[in-house]
Scaffold this motif. Sequence first.
Motif, PDB file in Angstrom:
ATOM      1  N   GLY A 188      39.912  39.823  46.287  1.00 50.13           N
ATOM      2  CA  GLY A 188      40.702  39.732  46.705  1.00 50.13           C
ATOM      3  C   GLY A 188      41.285  39.428  46.674  1.00 50.13           C
ATOM      4  N   GLU A 222      27.758  40.929  41.016  1.00 48.63           N
ATOM      5  CA  GLU A 222      28.690  42.219  41.835  1.00 48.63           C
ATOM      6  C   GLU A 222      28.319  42.658  42.056  1.00 48.63           C
ATOM      7  N   HIS A 277      47.216  30.797  32.694  1.00 47.27           N
ATOM      8  CA  HIS A 277      46.212  32.091  33.868  1.00 47.27           C
ATOM      9  C   HIS A 277      47.883  33.184  33.490  1.00 47.27           C
ATOM     10  N   LYS A 307      45.340  36.757  31.415  1.00 47.03           N
ATOM     11  CA  LYS A 307      45.227  37.263  32.094  1.00 47.03           C
ATOM     12  C   LYS A 307      46.101  38.419  31.673  1.00 47.03           C
ATOM     13  N   GLN A 333      33.058  37.335  31.583  1.00 46.65           N
ATOM     14  CA  GLN A 333      33.492  38.647  32.345  1.00 46.65           C
ATOM     15  C   GLN A 333      31.716  38.886  32.788  1.00 46.65           C
ATOM     16  N   HIS A 344      45.530  35.532  41.311  1.00 50.35           N
ATOM     17  CA  HIS A 344      43.395  35.998  41.443  1.00 50.35           C
ATOM     18  C   HIS A 344      43.161  37.301  41.079  1.00 50.35           C
ATOM     19  N   ARG A 404      40.735  27.912  48.601  1.00 45.61           N
ATOM     20  CA  ARG A 404      41.190  27.159  48.049  1.00 45.61           C
ATOM     21  C   ARG A 404      42.131  26.083  48.195  1.00 45.61           C
ATOM     22  N   CYS A 433      41.201  40.573  41.649  1.00 45.30           N
ATOM     23  CA  CYS A 433      39.893  41.094  40.110  1.00 45.30           C
ATOM     24  C   CYS A 433      40.682  41.508  39.510  1.00 45.30           C
ATOM     25  N   SER A 452      30.587  40.120  36.830  1.00 42.82           N
ATOM     26  CA  SER A 452      30.943  41.392  37.244  1.00 42.82           C
ATOM     27  C   SER A 452      29.154  42.042  37.472  1.00 42.82           C
TER      28      SER A 452
HETATM   29  C1  HEM Z   1      31.685  44.643  43.122  1.00 39.82           C
HETATM   30  C2  HEM Z   1      33.151  44.210  41.609  1.00 39.82           C
HETATM   31  C3  HEM Z   1      33.876  43.617  41.955  1.00 39.82           C
HETATM   32  C4  HEM Z   1      34.099  42.011  42.855  1.00 39.82           C
HETATM   33  C5  HEM Z   1      33.407  42.728  44.352  1.00 39.82           C
HETATM   34  C6  HEM Z   1      34.711  41.416  42.465  1.00 39.82           C
HETATM   35  C7  HEM Z   1      35.285  39.901  43.451  1.00 39.82           C
HETATM   36  C8  HEM Z   1      36.136  39.411  42.627  1.00 39.82           C
HETATM   37  C9  HEM Z   1      36.890  38.752  44.083  1.00 39.82           C
HETATM   38  C10 HEM Z   1      37.209  37.977  45.189  1.00 39.82           C
HETATM   39  C11 HEM Z   1      38.073  37.695  43.158  1.00 39.82           C
HETATM   40  C12 HEM Z   1      38.941  36.686  43.448  1.00 39.82           C
HETATM   41  C13 HEM Z   1      38.402  35.625  43.362  1.00 39.82           C
HETATM   42  C14 HEM Z   1      40.072  34.300  43.885  1.00 39.82           C
HETATM   43  O1  HEM Z   1      40.105  34.706  44.037  1.00 39.82           O
HETATM   44  O2  HEM Z   1      38.732  33.251  43.682  1.00 39.82           O
HETATM   45  C15 HEM Z   1      37.223  38.186  42.057  1.00 39.82           C
HETATM   46  C16 HEM Z   1      38.636  37.901  40.487  1.00 39.82           C
HETATM   47  C17 HEM Z   1      37.834  37.861  39.370  1.00 39.82           C
HETATM   48  N1  HEM Z   1      37.157  39.298  39.200  1.00 39.82           N
HETATM   49 FE1  HEM Z   1      36.566  40.213  39.891  1.00 39.82          FE
HETATM   50  N2  HEM Z   1      35.013  41.226  40.943  1.00 39.82           N
HETATM   51  C18 HEM Z   1      33.858  42.469  41.053  1.00 39.82           C
HETATM   52  C19 HEM Z   1      33.760  42.785  39.706  1.00 39.82           C
HETATM   53  C20 HEM Z   1      33.977  42.038  38.218  1.00 39.82           C
HETATM   54  C21 HEM Z   1      34.354  43.074  37.085  1.00 39.82           C
HETATM   55  C22 HEM Z   1      33.562  44.311  36.942  1.00 39.82           C
HETATM   56  C23 HEM Z   1      35.570  42.278  36.139  1.00 39.82           C
HETATM   57  C24 HEM Z   1      35.575  41.822  34.809  1.00 39.82           C
HETATM   58  C25 HEM Z   1      34.388  42.635  33.861  1.00 39.82           C
HETATM   59  C26 HEM Z   1      35.348  41.132  36.871  1.00 39.82           C
HETATM   60  C27 HEM Z   1      36.381  39.842  36.778  1.00 39.82           C
HETATM   61  C28 HEM Z   1      37.086  39.157  37.438  1.00 39.82           C
HETATM   62  C29 HEM Z   1      37.360  38.304  37.124  1.00 39.82           C
HETATM   63  C30 HEM Z   1      38.081  37.961  35.328  1.00 39.82           C
HETATM   64  C31 HEM Z   1      38.525  37.574  38.449  1.00 39.82           C
HETATM   65  C32 HEM Z   1      39.569  36.705  38.726  1.00 39.82           C
HETATM   66  C33 HEM Z   1      41.313  36.496  38.447  1.00 39.82           C
HETATM   67  C34 HEM Z   1      42.603  36.142  37.949  1.00 39.82           C
HETATM   68  O3  HEM Z   1      41.458  34.730  37.817  1.00 39.82           O
HETATM   69  O4  HEM Z   1      43.272  36.284  37.645  1.00 39.82           O
HETATM   70  N3  HEM Z   1      35.434  41.461  38.874  1.00 39.82           N
HETATM   71  N4  HEM Z   1      36.838  39.264  41.497  1.00 39.82           N
END
Ligand code: HEM
Length: 470
Positions: free
Chosen positions: A411, A282, A109, A113, A275, A415, A351, A417, A279
Amino acid sequence: MTNQLLNNFLLLEEGQTPPSETTLPPRQPQWFDTFSYIADPDQFCRQNLAKYGPIFKTGVFGETTVFVGSAKVNQMAFNGDQHYTEIALPPTTMDMFGQYSLFQRTDLHRSRKSALSPAFTGKMLEGYLPLINQVVLEGIQSWKTTDLLSVFPAVEKICFDVLVPLLLGVDLNQKDSLKGLPISSKTELKALYKTFFDGFYGLVKWKSPLTVYGRGYQAREKLLDFMGSVIQQRRAQGEVINSQADFLSMMLAGQEENPTGVFQDIFIKNQCLLQLWASHYEICGLVSSLIYQIGRHPEVKKRLVQEQIEVMGEQTSDKMITSQQLKAMVFLEATIKETLRTLSPSSTVNRRLTKSVVLDGVLYQKGWVLIAEQRIAHILPEHFKQPDVFDPERFLSPRNEGKMYEFIAFGGGVHACLGAQLAMLITKVFACYLLQLLNWEVTQAASFVQFPLKRLKSNYQIPIHSRATA
Ligand code: HEM
Protein backbone atom coordinates in the motif's frame (compact mmCIF):
# COMPACT_ATOMS: atom_id res chain seq x y z
CA MET A 1 -1.48 16.67 4.32
CA THR A 2 0.17 14.75 1.51
CA ASN A 3 -2.04 16.02 -1.25
CA GLN A 4 -0.96 19.59 -0.68
CA LEU A 5 2.20 18.22 -2.28
CA LEU A 6 0.28 17.17 -5.38
CA ASN A 7 0.29 19.66 -8.24
CA ASN A 8 -2.90 20.19 -10.16
CA PHE A 9 -5.05 18.77 -7.39
CA LEU A 10 -8.43 20.36 -6.73
CA LEU A 11 -10.97 19.35 -4.10
CA LEU A 12 -14.51 20.31 -5.19
CA GLU A 13 -16.92 21.50 -2.54
CA GLU A 14 -20.60 20.52 -2.79
CA GLY A 15 -22.15 22.23 -5.84
CA GLN A 16 -18.83 23.53 -7.17
CA THR A 17 -18.43 22.93 -10.90
CA PRO A 18 -15.12 21.59 -12.18
CA PRO A 19 -12.96 23.76 -14.46
CA SER A 20 -14.23 23.78 -18.05
CA GLU A 21 -11.39 21.78 -19.58
CA THR A 22 -11.83 18.88 -17.10
CA THR A 23 -12.28 15.40 -18.61
CA LEU A 24 -13.62 12.12 -17.21
CA PRO A 25 -11.60 8.89 -17.03
CA PRO A 26 -12.04 6.87 -20.24
CA ARG A 27 -14.25 3.80 -20.73
CA GLN A 28 -17.87 3.19 -19.73
CA PRO A 29 -18.67 0.71 -16.93
CA GLN A 30 -19.97 -2.57 -18.39
CA TRP A 31 -22.43 -4.97 -16.76
CA PHE A 32 -20.02 -7.90 -17.18
CA ASP A 33 -16.97 -6.12 -15.67
CA THR A 34 -17.25 -7.86 -12.28
CA PHE A 35 -17.28 -11.29 -13.96
CA SER A 36 -14.39 -10.44 -16.28
CA TYR A 37 -12.32 -9.06 -13.41
CA ILE A 38 -12.95 -12.00 -11.08
CA ALA A 39 -12.42 -14.57 -13.84
CA ASP A 40 -8.98 -13.23 -14.70
CA PRO A 41 -7.90 -10.03 -12.93
CA ASP A 42 -4.46 -9.98 -14.56
CA GLN A 43 -5.93 -10.11 -18.03
CA PHE A 44 -8.68 -7.61 -17.17
CA CYS A 45 -6.09 -5.08 -16.02
CA ARG A 46 -3.65 -5.71 -18.87
CA GLN A 47 -6.27 -5.48 -21.61
CA ASN A 48 -7.81 -2.29 -20.29
CA LEU A 49 -4.42 -0.77 -19.59
CA ALA A 50 -3.37 -1.45 -23.19
CA LYS A 51 -6.56 0.09 -24.56
CA TYR A 52 -7.24 3.00 -22.20
CA GLY A 53 -4.06 3.69 -20.22
CA PRO A 54 -3.53 3.49 -16.45
CA ILE A 55 -6.84 5.15 -15.42
CA PHE A 56 -10.16 3.70 -16.59
CA LYS A 57 -13.76 3.43 -15.41
CA THR A 58 -15.37 0.05 -14.84
CA GLY A 59 -18.51 -1.45 -13.35
CA VAL A 60 -16.56 -3.83 -11.11
CA PHE A 61 -18.48 -4.67 -7.91
CA GLY A 62 -21.67 -3.23 -9.36
CA GLU A 63 -20.83 0.47 -9.21
CA THR A 64 -18.58 2.97 -10.93
CA THR A 65 -15.13 1.83 -9.98
CA VAL A 66 -12.11 3.61 -11.34
CA PHE A 67 -8.96 1.53 -11.69
CA VAL A 68 -5.80 3.56 -11.26
CA GLY A 69 -2.10 2.69 -11.30
CA SER A 70 0.13 5.68 -11.94
CA ALA A 71 2.08 7.03 -8.97
CA LYS A 72 0.40 10.41 -8.69
CA VAL A 73 -3.14 9.04 -8.77
CA ASN A 74 -2.15 6.29 -6.31
CA GLN A 75 -0.86 9.01 -3.99
CA MET A 76 -4.19 10.81 -4.28
CA ALA A 77 -6.14 7.59 -3.61
CA PHE A 78 -3.99 6.61 -0.62
CA ASN A 79 -4.20 9.90 1.26
CA GLY A 80 -7.80 11.04 1.25
CA ASP A 81 -8.86 9.80 4.71
CA GLN A 82 -11.18 12.29 6.44
CA HIS A 83 -10.84 14.73 3.52
CA TYR A 84 -12.29 13.15 0.39
CA THR A 85 -12.26 9.33 0.75
CA GLU A 86 -13.49 6.60 3.02
CA ILE A 87 -12.64 2.91 3.09
CA ALA A 88 -14.83 1.16 0.51
CA LEU A 89 -15.38 -2.39 1.69
CA PRO A 90 -18.56 -4.49 1.85
CA PRO A 91 -20.57 -4.13 5.10
CA THR A 92 -19.76 -7.74 6.04
CA THR A 93 -16.02 -7.03 5.86
CA MET A 94 -16.37 -3.85 7.92
CA ASP A 95 -18.37 -5.80 10.50
CA MET A 96 -15.66 -8.45 10.72
CA PHE A 97 -13.04 -5.74 11.22
CA GLY A 98 -15.05 -4.29 14.08
CA GLN A 99 -14.62 -0.86 15.60
CA TYR A 100 -11.09 -1.49 16.88
CA SER A 101 -9.46 -1.91 13.49
CA LEU A 102 -7.33 0.79 11.93
CA PHE A 103 -9.79 1.04 9.05
CA GLN A 104 -12.99 1.57 10.97
CA ARG A 105 -12.28 4.72 12.96
CA THR A 106 -10.32 7.12 10.78
CA ASP A 107 -10.56 9.74 13.56
CA LEU A 108 -8.56 7.47 15.89
CA HIS A 109 -6.34 6.01 13.19
CA ARG A 110 -3.22 8.07 13.77
CA SER A 111 -3.08 7.59 17.55
CA ARG A 112 -3.84 3.88 17.33
CA LYS A 113 -1.31 3.27 14.57
CA SER A 114 1.49 5.09 16.38
CA ALA A 115 0.73 3.14 19.57
CA LEU A 116 0.98 -0.17 17.67
CA SER A 117 3.97 0.67 15.46
CA PRO A 118 6.74 -0.10 18.02
CA ALA A 119 5.77 -3.81 17.89
CA PHE A 120 6.67 -3.95 14.22
CA THR A 121 9.93 -2.06 14.00
CA GLY A 122 13.56 -1.93 15.16
CA LYS A 123 14.42 -3.54 18.48
CA MET A 124 11.19 -5.50 18.73
CA LEU A 125 11.81 -7.16 15.39
CA GLU A 126 15.30 -8.06 16.48
CA GLY A 127 13.84 -9.65 19.58
CA TYR A 128 11.54 -11.81 17.42
CA LEU A 129 14.47 -13.20 15.42
CA PRO A 130 15.45 -16.18 17.65
CA LEU A 131 11.90 -17.55 17.54
CA ILE A 132 11.55 -16.95 13.81
CA ASN A 133 14.89 -18.70 13.17
CA GLN A 134 14.04 -21.67 15.34
CA VAL A 135 10.52 -22.29 14.06
CA VAL A 136 11.37 -21.78 10.38
CA LEU A 137 14.48 -23.97 10.55
CA GLU A 138 12.71 -26.81 12.36
CA GLY A 139 9.76 -26.53 9.99
CA ILE A 140 11.89 -26.77 6.85
CA GLN A 141 13.94 -29.61 8.32
CA SER A 142 10.72 -31.55 8.79
CA TRP A 143 9.94 -31.44 5.04
CA LYS A 144 10.52 -34.79 3.34
CA THR A 145 13.11 -34.21 0.66
CA THR A 146 12.30 -37.46 -1.13
CA ASP A 147 8.74 -36.36 -1.89
CA LEU A 148 7.02 -33.73 -3.92
CA LEU A 149 6.34 -30.69 -1.74
CA SER A 150 2.86 -29.13 -1.70
CA VAL A 151 4.30 -25.65 -1.44
CA PHE A 152 1.48 -23.54 -0.03
CA PRO A 153 0.26 -25.91 2.72
CA ALA A 154 3.86 -26.62 3.80
CA VAL A 155 4.66 -22.90 4.06
CA GLU A 156 1.36 -22.17 5.75
CA LYS A 157 2.04 -24.63 8.55
CA ILE A 158 5.33 -22.94 9.40
CA CYS A 159 3.98 -19.39 9.14
CA PHE A 160 1.17 -20.16 11.58
CA ASP A 161 3.69 -21.55 14.07
CA VAL A 162 5.76 -18.37 13.73
CA LEU A 163 2.95 -15.84 13.89
CA VAL A 164 0.80 -17.21 16.71
CA PRO A 165 3.54 -16.82 19.35
CA LEU A 166 4.57 -13.42 17.98
CA LEU A 167 1.09 -11.94 17.69
CA LEU A 168 -1.16 -13.85 20.11
CA GLY A 169 1.58 -14.42 22.68
CA VAL A 170 0.88 -18.17 22.78
CA ASP A 171 3.88 -20.39 22.16
CA LEU A 172 2.40 -23.36 20.36
CA ASN A 173 5.68 -25.22 20.57
CA GLN A 174 5.53 -25.35 24.37
CA LYS A 175 3.81 -28.39 25.83
CA ASP A 176 0.59 -27.41 27.63
CA SER A 177 0.60 -23.91 26.11
CA LEU A 178 -3.18 -24.15 25.58
CA LYS A 179 -3.93 -25.64 29.00
CA GLY A 180 -6.80 -23.87 30.77
CA LEU A 181 -7.76 -21.95 27.61
CA PRO A 182 -11.11 -22.28 25.80
CA ILE A 183 -9.40 -23.60 22.63
CA SER A 184 -7.63 -26.83 23.41
CA SER A 185 -5.59 -27.70 20.32
CA LYS A 186 -3.61 -26.07 17.57
CA THR A 187 -5.85 -27.78 15.01
CA GLU A 188 -8.92 -26.16 16.56
CA LEU A 189 -7.23 -22.76 16.74
CA LYS A 190 -6.15 -22.99 13.12
CA ALA A 191 -9.58 -24.07 11.91
CA LEU A 192 -11.28 -21.23 13.82
CA TYR A 193 -8.81 -18.74 12.46
CA LYS A 194 -9.47 -19.93 8.88
CA THR A 195 -13.24 -19.57 9.41
CA PHE A 196 -12.63 -16.08 10.86
CA PHE A 197 -10.48 -15.12 7.86
CA ASP A 198 -13.04 -16.41 5.34
CA GLY A 199 -15.78 -14.49 7.14
CA PHE A 200 -14.26 -11.19 5.92
CA TYR A 201 -15.19 -12.16 2.38
CA GLY A 202 -18.69 -13.56 2.91
CA LEU A 203 -21.08 -11.22 1.15
CA VAL A 204 -24.43 -12.15 2.72
CA LYS A 205 -24.85 -10.15 5.93
CA TRP A 206 -26.79 -12.76 7.84
CA LYS A 207 -25.40 -13.90 11.18
CA SER A 208 -26.19 -17.57 10.69
CA PRO A 209 -24.08 -20.73 10.64
CA LEU A 210 -25.44 -21.10 7.10
CA THR A 211 -23.39 -18.15 5.78
CA VAL A 212 -19.64 -17.66 5.44
CA TYR A 213 -19.98 -14.32 7.21
CA GLY A 214 -22.11 -15.83 10.01
CA ARG A 215 -19.61 -18.61 10.64
CA GLY A 216 -16.75 -16.10 10.46
CA TYR A 217 -18.44 -13.84 12.99
CA GLN A 218 -19.00 -16.76 15.34
CA ALA A 219 -15.33 -17.75 15.01
CA ARG A 220 -14.39 -14.14 15.74
CA GLU A 221 -16.37 -14.24 19.00
CA LYS A 222 -14.69 -17.48 20.03
CA LEU A 223 -11.24 -16.17 19.20
CA LEU A 224 -11.89 -12.96 21.15
CA ASP A 225 -12.98 -15.07 24.08
CA PHE A 226 -9.79 -17.11 23.69
CA MET A 227 -7.65 -13.95 23.70
CA GLY A 228 -9.49 -12.72 26.80
CA SER A 229 -8.50 -15.95 28.57
CA VAL A 230 -4.89 -15.64 27.40
CA ILE A 231 -4.78 -12.17 28.95
CA GLN A 232 -6.37 -13.36 32.20
CA GLN A 233 -3.92 -16.24 32.40
CA ARG A 234 -0.99 -13.87 31.95
CA ARG A 235 -2.29 -11.66 34.76
CA ALA A 236 -2.87 -14.64 37.03
CA GLN A 237 0.75 -15.71 36.54
CA GLY A 238 1.72 -12.34 37.98
CA GLU A 239 5.05 -12.25 36.15
CA VAL A 240 6.77 -9.02 35.16
CA ILE A 241 5.80 -8.29 31.57
CA ASN A 242 8.66 -8.30 29.10
CA SER A 243 7.34 -5.68 26.68
CA GLN A 244 9.73 -6.91 23.97
CA ALA A 245 8.61 -10.55 24.03
CA ASP A 246 5.69 -10.36 21.60
CA PHE A 247 2.92 -8.09 20.32
CA LEU A 248 0.54 -9.00 23.15
CA SER A 249 3.19 -8.27 25.80
CA MET A 250 3.99 -4.92 24.21
CA MET A 251 0.33 -3.91 24.49
CA LEU A 252 -0.08 -5.25 28.04
CA ALA A 253 3.01 -3.33 29.12
CA GLY A 254 1.55 -0.23 27.47
CA GLN A 255 -1.64 -0.77 29.47
CA GLU A 256 0.31 -1.09 32.70
CA GLU A 257 2.09 2.16 31.98
CA ASN A 258 -1.07 4.02 31.06
CA PRO A 259 -4.21 2.19 32.26
CA THR A 260 -6.61 4.70 30.68
CA GLY A 261 -4.76 4.96 27.37
CA VAL A 262 -5.25 3.24 24.02
CA PHE A 263 -4.53 -0.27 25.32
CA GLN A 264 -7.81 -1.34 26.86
CA ASP A 265 -8.44 -5.14 27.00
CA ILE A 266 -11.05 -5.02 24.25
CA PHE A 267 -8.65 -3.16 21.94
CA ILE A 268 -5.78 -5.54 22.76
CA LYS A 269 -7.84 -8.67 22.07
CA ASN A 270 -9.07 -7.30 18.76
CA GLN A 271 -5.63 -6.17 17.67
CA CYS A 272 -4.11 -9.62 18.23
CA LEU A 273 -6.69 -11.15 15.92
CA LEU A 274 -6.61 -8.37 13.36
CA GLN A 275 -2.84 -8.53 12.96
CA LEU A 276 -2.99 -12.29 12.53
CA TRP A 277 -5.68 -11.72 9.91
CA ALA A 278 -3.56 -9.07 8.17
CA SER A 279 -0.39 -11.11 8.12
CA HIS A 280 -0.79 -14.86 7.97
CA TYR A 281 -2.06 -15.59 4.47
CA GLU A 282 -0.21 -12.57 3.04
CA ILE A 283 3.14 -13.91 4.25
CA CYS A 284 2.25 -17.48 3.21
CA GLY A 285 1.39 -16.18 -0.25
CA LEU A 286 4.61 -14.23 -0.49
CA VAL A 287 6.92 -17.02 0.72
CA SER A 288 5.36 -19.64 -1.55
CA SER A 289 5.49 -17.32 -4.57
CA LEU A 290 9.12 -16.59 -3.73
CA ILE A 291 9.91 -20.32 -3.76
CA TYR A 292 8.18 -20.51 -7.13
CA GLN A 293 9.96 -17.52 -8.66
CA ILE A 294 13.39 -18.65 -7.44
CA GLY A 295 12.72 -22.10 -8.88
CA ARG A 296 11.67 -20.56 -12.19
CA HIS A 297 14.82 -18.44 -12.45
CA PRO A 298 17.98 -20.53 -11.93
CA GLU A 299 20.25 -17.53 -12.64
CA VAL A 300 18.60 -15.62 -9.77
CA LYS A 301 18.94 -18.67 -7.53
CA LYS A 302 22.64 -18.93 -8.35
CA ARG A 303 23.21 -15.33 -7.25
CA LEU A 304 21.19 -15.85 -4.11
CA VAL A 305 23.21 -18.93 -3.14
CA GLN A 306 26.41 -16.99 -3.84
CA GLU A 307 25.19 -14.17 -1.61
CA GLN A 308 24.46 -16.66 1.18
CA ILE A 309 28.03 -17.92 0.98
CA GLU A 310 29.45 -14.39 0.95
CA VAL A 311 27.40 -13.20 3.93
CA MET A 312 27.25 -16.35 6.03
CA GLY A 313 30.75 -17.66 5.34
CA GLU A 314 31.25 -21.06 6.92
CA GLN A 315 28.33 -20.60 9.31
CA THR A 316 26.16 -23.71 9.45
CA SER A 317 22.38 -23.65 9.54
CA ASP A 318 22.24 -24.53 13.24
CA LYS A 319 23.43 -20.97 14.06
CA MET A 320 20.91 -18.15 14.16
CA ILE A 321 20.85 -15.75 11.22
CA THR A 322 21.37 -12.28 12.67
CA SER A 323 19.76 -9.03 11.64
CA GLN A 324 23.15 -7.71 10.44
CA GLN A 325 23.50 -10.69 8.14
CA LEU A 326 19.98 -10.23 6.83
CA LYS A 327 20.67 -6.54 6.16
CA ALA A 328 23.72 -7.50 4.12
CA MET A 329 21.63 -9.72 1.81
CA VAL A 330 20.62 -6.99 -0.58
CA PHE A 331 20.04 -9.25 -3.56
CA LEU A 332 17.68 -11.39 -1.47
CA GLU A 333 15.74 -8.28 -0.46
CA ALA A 334 15.53 -7.25 -4.12
CA THR A 335 14.32 -10.73 -5.09
CA ILE A 336 11.56 -10.61 -2.48
CA LYS A 337 10.49 -7.19 -3.77
CA GLU A 338 10.52 -8.47 -7.34
CA THR A 339 8.29 -11.35 -6.21
CA LEU A 340 5.97 -8.83 -4.58
CA ARG A 341 5.96 -6.77 -7.76
CA THR A 342 5.12 -9.71 -10.01
CA LEU A 343 3.01 -11.94 -7.73
CA SER A 344 1.78 -9.68 -4.99
CA PRO A 345 -0.56 -11.48 -2.57
CA SER A 346 -2.84 -8.50 -1.91
CA SER A 347 -4.23 -6.87 -4.98
CA THR A 348 -6.37 -3.87 -4.41
CA VAL A 349 -6.71 -0.84 -2.18
CA ASN A 350 -10.30 0.42 -2.35
CA ARG A 351 -11.46 3.91 -1.42
CA ARG A 352 -14.80 5.62 -2.00
CA LEU A 353 -14.79 9.31 -2.83
CA THR A 354 -16.78 11.35 -0.34
CA LYS A 355 -16.08 14.50 -2.39
CA SER A 356 -15.29 15.06 -6.06
CA VAL A 357 -11.67 15.76 -6.89
CA VAL A 358 -9.84 16.89 -10.01
CA LEU A 359 -6.29 15.74 -10.58
CA ASP A 360 -4.33 16.74 -13.68
CA GLY A 361 -7.56 17.78 -15.39
CA VAL A 362 -9.35 14.45 -14.74
CA LEU A 363 -12.52 14.47 -12.65
CA TYR A 364 -13.12 11.73 -10.07
CA GLN A 365 -16.71 12.04 -8.91
CA LYS A 366 -18.06 11.80 -5.39
CA GLY A 367 -19.47 8.28 -4.79
CA TRP A 368 -17.12 6.52 -7.21
CA VAL A 369 -14.75 3.89 -5.87
CA LEU A 370 -11.05 4.16 -6.61
CA ILE A 371 -9.05 0.97 -6.86
CA ALA A 372 -5.29 1.49 -6.70
CA GLU A 373 -4.34 -1.72 -8.48
CA GLN A 374 -0.91 -3.28 -8.20
CA ARG A 375 -1.62 -5.26 -11.34
CA ILE A 376 -1.45 -1.92 -13.16
CA ALA A 377 1.09 0.04 -11.08
CA HIS A 378 3.59 -2.81 -11.16
CA ILE A 379 3.63 -3.24 -14.94
CA LEU A 380 3.73 0.39 -16.03
CA PRO A 381 6.91 0.93 -18.09
CA GLU A 382 7.28 4.43 -16.58
CA HIS A 383 7.55 2.75 -13.16
CA PHE A 384 9.41 -0.44 -14.11
CA LYS A 385 11.54 -0.93 -17.23
CA GLN A 386 10.71 -4.14 -19.14
CA PRO A 387 8.04 -4.99 -16.60
CA ASP A 388 7.47 -8.50 -17.92
CA VAL A 389 11.02 -9.56 -17.08
CA PHE A 390 11.69 -11.01 -13.61
CA ASP A 391 14.73 -8.97 -12.67
CA PRO A 392 15.53 -8.28 -8.97
CA GLU A 393 18.41 -6.04 -10.06
CA ARG A 394 15.88 -3.32 -10.90
CA PHE A 395 15.47 -2.57 -7.18
CA LEU A 396 19.21 -2.10 -6.69
CA SER A 397 21.50 0.84 -7.41
CA PRO A 398 21.94 2.38 -9.94
CA ARG A 399 18.45 1.55 -11.24
CA ASN A 400 16.58 1.97 -7.95
CA GLU A 401 13.19 1.37 -9.53
CA GLY A 402 10.01 1.12 -7.49
CA LYS A 403 9.74 4.55 -5.91
CA MET A 404 7.05 5.54 -3.44
CA TYR A 405 3.54 5.07 -4.91
CA GLU A 406 5.00 3.10 -7.85
CA PHE A 407 5.75 -0.06 -5.87
CA ILE A 408 2.57 -0.52 -3.83
CA ALA A 409 2.72 -4.12 -2.60
CA PHE A 410 2.43 -2.76 0.96
CA GLY A 411 0.00 0.00 0.00
CA GLY A 412 1.17 3.53 0.73
CA GLY A 413 0.32 6.82 2.38
CA VAL A 414 -1.89 6.99 5.45
CA HIS A 415 -2.74 3.28 5.61
CA ALA A 416 0.64 1.91 4.47
CA CYS A 417 1.18 -1.58 5.85
CA LEU A 418 2.03 -1.69 9.54
CA GLY A 419 3.74 -5.07 9.28
CA ALA A 420 5.84 -4.65 6.12
CA GLN A 421 9.16 -4.98 7.97
CA LEU A 422 7.99 -8.02 9.91
CA ALA A 423 6.79 -9.63 6.67
CA MET A 424 10.16 -8.96 5.03
CA LEU A 425 12.02 -10.32 8.06
CA ILE A 426 10.12 -13.62 8.18
CA THR A 427 10.37 -14.05 4.40
CA LYS A 428 14.13 -13.41 4.45
CA VAL A 429 14.76 -15.96 7.21
CA PHE A 430 12.63 -18.47 5.31
CA ALA A 431 14.56 -17.85 2.10
CA CYS A 432 17.96 -18.16 3.82
CA TYR A 433 17.22 -21.60 5.25
CA LEU A 434 15.64 -22.75 1.99
CA LEU A 435 18.73 -21.68 0.04
CA GLN A 436 21.08 -23.23 2.57
CA LEU A 437 19.26 -26.55 2.93
CA LEU A 438 17.39 -27.31 -0.26
CA ASN A 439 17.59 -27.51 -4.01
CA TRP A 440 14.50 -27.07 -6.14
CA GLU A 441 13.64 -26.25 -9.69
CA VAL A 442 10.35 -25.30 -11.27
CA THR A 443 9.85 -26.36 -14.85
CA GLN A 444 6.14 -25.71 -15.31
CA ALA A 445 4.08 -22.59 -14.88
CA ALA A 446 1.75 -22.81 -11.89
CA SER A 447 -1.80 -21.63 -11.62
CA PHE A 448 -2.82 -19.26 -8.86
CA VAL A 449 -5.79 -18.57 -6.64
CA GLN A 450 -6.62 -14.89 -7.32
CA PHE A 451 -9.08 -13.91 -4.56
CA PRO A 452 -9.17 -12.79 -1.85
CA LEU A 453 -5.38 -13.05 -2.03
CA LYS A 454 -3.17 -14.12 -4.89
CA ARG A 455 -1.32 -17.32 -4.06
CA LEU A 456 -0.21 -20.67 -5.46
CA LYS A 457 -3.00 -23.24 -5.55
CA SER A 458 -2.80 -25.64 -2.60
CA ASN A 459 -2.32 -28.68 -4.83
CA TYR A 460 0.71 -27.21 -6.62
CA GLN A 461 3.76 -29.39 -5.93
CA ILE A 462 7.46 -29.20 -6.68
CA PRO A 463 10.27 -31.73 -6.20
CA ILE A 464 12.71 -30.70 -3.49
CA HIS A 465 16.11 -32.20 -2.66
CA SER A 466 18.42 -31.76 0.25
CA ARG A 467 21.52 -29.74 -0.75
CA ALA A 468 23.62 -32.20 1.24
CA THR A 469 22.55 -35.10 -0.99
CA ALA A 470 22.16 -33.20 -4.28
C1 HEM B 1 3.51 -10.01 2.57
C2 HEM B 1 2.90 -9.50 3.60
C3 HEM B 1 1.96 -8.33 3.58
C4 HEM B 1 1.41 -7.65 2.53
C5 HEM B 1 1.61 -7.90 1.04
C6 HEM B 1 0.59 -6.59 3.07
C7 HEM B 1 -0.11 -5.66 2.32
C8 HEM B 1 -0.80 -4.59 2.84
C9 HEM B 1 -1.43 -3.56 2.06
C10 HEM B 1 -1.49 -3.50 0.54
C11 HEM B 1 -2.00 -2.68 2.93
C12 HEM B 1 -2.78 -1.41 2.58
C13 HEM B 1 -4.27 -1.64 2.60
C14 HEM B 1 -5.06 -0.38 2.26
O1 HEM B 1 -4.51 0.72 2.22
O2 HEM B 1 -6.27 -0.52 2.01
C15 HEM B 1 -1.72 -3.15 4.26
C16 HEM B 1 -2.15 -2.52 5.42
C17 HEM B 1 -1.97 -3.07 6.66
N1 HEM B 1 -1.22 -4.17 7.01
FE1 HEM B 1 -0.19 -5.36 5.75
N2 HEM B 1 0.64 -6.66 4.44
C18 HEM B 1 1.49 -7.70 4.79
C19 HEM B 1 1.85 -8.08 6.07
C20 HEM B 1 1.38 -7.52 7.22
C21 HEM B 1 1.77 -7.90 8.56
C22 HEM B 1 2.86 -8.91 8.89
C23 HEM B 1 1.04 -7.14 9.42
C24 HEM B 1 1.05 -7.12 10.93
C25 HEM B 1 1.44 -8.09 11.67
C26 HEM B 1 0.21 -6.25 8.62
C27 HEM B 1 -0.67 -5.32 9.13
C28 HEM B 1 -1.29 -4.35 8.36
C29 HEM B 1 -2.14 -3.32 8.93
C30 HEM B 1 -2.50 -3.15 10.40
C31 HEM B 1 -2.56 -2.52 7.87
C32 HEM B 1 -3.47 -1.29 7.96
C33 HEM B 1 -2.61 -0.08 8.29
C34 HEM B 1 -3.41 1.18 8.45
O3 HEM B 1 -4.64 1.16 8.30
O4 HEM B 1 -2.79 2.22 8.73
N3 HEM B 1 0.44 -6.51 7.30
N4 HEM B 1 -0.97 -4.30 4.19
